[in-house]
Design a protein around this motif. Structure first.
Motif, short mmCIF file in Angstrom:
data_model
loop_
_atom_site.label_atom_id
_atom_site.label_comp_id
_atom_site.label_asym_id
_atom_site.label_seq_id
_atom_site.Cartn_x
_atom_site.Cartn_y
_atom_site.Cartn_z
N ALA A 185 -15.73 0.04 6.58
CA ALA A 185 -16.53 -0.50 5.89
C ALA A 185 -16.98 -1.86 5.95
CB ALA A 185 -15.98 -0.44 4.37
N GLY A 186 -16.06 -2.60 6.60
CA GLY A 186 -16.28 -4.10 6.99
C GLY A 186 -16.93 -4.04 8.07
N ARG A 201 0.81 -1.21 0.07
CA ARG A 201 -0.13 0.03 -0.13
C ARG A 201 0.79 1.16 -0.22
NH1 ARG A 201 -5.63 -0.88 2.38
NH2 ARG A 201 -5.64 -2.91 2.86
N ARG A 254 -10.57 3.26 6.49
CA ARG A 254 -11.70 3.21 5.91
C ARG A 254 -12.29 1.72 5.62
NH1 ARG A 254 -9.10 7.62 2.99
NH2 ARG A 254 -10.15 9.58 3.80
N GLU A 255 -11.10 0.84 5.37
CA GLU A 255 -11.58 -0.42 4.92
C GLU A 255 -12.09 -1.18 6.38
OE1 GLU A 255 -8.10 -2.72 3.49
OE2 GLU A 255 -8.38 -1.84 1.39
N ARG A 256 -11.61 -1.16 7.26
CA ARG A 256 -12.20 -1.40 8.84
C ARG A 256 -13.63 -0.91 9.02
NH1 ARG A 256 -6.81 -1.14 12.64
NH2 ARG A 256 -5.67 -2.64 11.54
N GLU A 293 -6.76 4.43 4.48
CA GLU A 293 -7.20 3.59 3.52
C GLU A 293 -7.46 2.52 4.35
OE1 GLU A 293 -6.21 2.21 -0.64
OE2 GLU A 293 -4.96 1.12 0.46
N VAL A 294 -6.64 2.07 5.31
CA VAL A 294 -7.15 0.80 6.16
C VAL A 294 -7.97 0.96 7.23
CG1 VAL A 294 -5.91 -0.67 8.08
CG2 VAL A 294 -4.49 -0.10 6.00
#
Length: 105
Positions: free
Chosen positions: A45-46, A25, A41-43, A38-39
């Motif tokens: 979203a999950g 990344r 935001r992914e968490r 980014e990490v």
């Protein structure tokens, strides 16, 4: 990605992060702050993709909404942090104050 950036990312994302994933990344985004965002935001979203609150009457209740709020706060505070790879070219402020002696009484 050097050790200082890696330690900064681990401090913000936890020590259980996948190091090759972070390196990939970082190579793609070229910014530690962008990788952390980014990490996070992914968490978020999950967590949002699944039901935030599940209740089994009389047995258990699982509520992930405080976790989402905490991750959103962490993401918001990320802008205030100075990452090790942040370039402060000309952005440092040097203030000077001239001290003048008062007349004696």
């Amino acid at each position: 990605m050097n050790d200082e950036i890696l330690h900064w990312l681990q401090a913000h994302l936890g020590s259980e992060v996948d190091l090759p994933d972070l390196a990939g990344r970082y190579e793609r985004l070229q910014s530690a702050r962008a990788v952390a965002a980014e990490v996070l935001r992914e968490r978020i979203a999950g967590l949002v993709a699944e039901p935030l609150k599940v209740t089994v009457n009389g047995v258990a209740t699982i509520d992930n909404s405080p976790n989402v709020a905490a991750l959103e706060r962490q993401l918001a505070h990320l802008d205030d942090e100075v990452a090790p790879d942040t370039h402060l070219d000309g952005a440092r402020l040097l203030a000077s104050v001239q001290l003048v002696a008062r007349p004696r009484r």
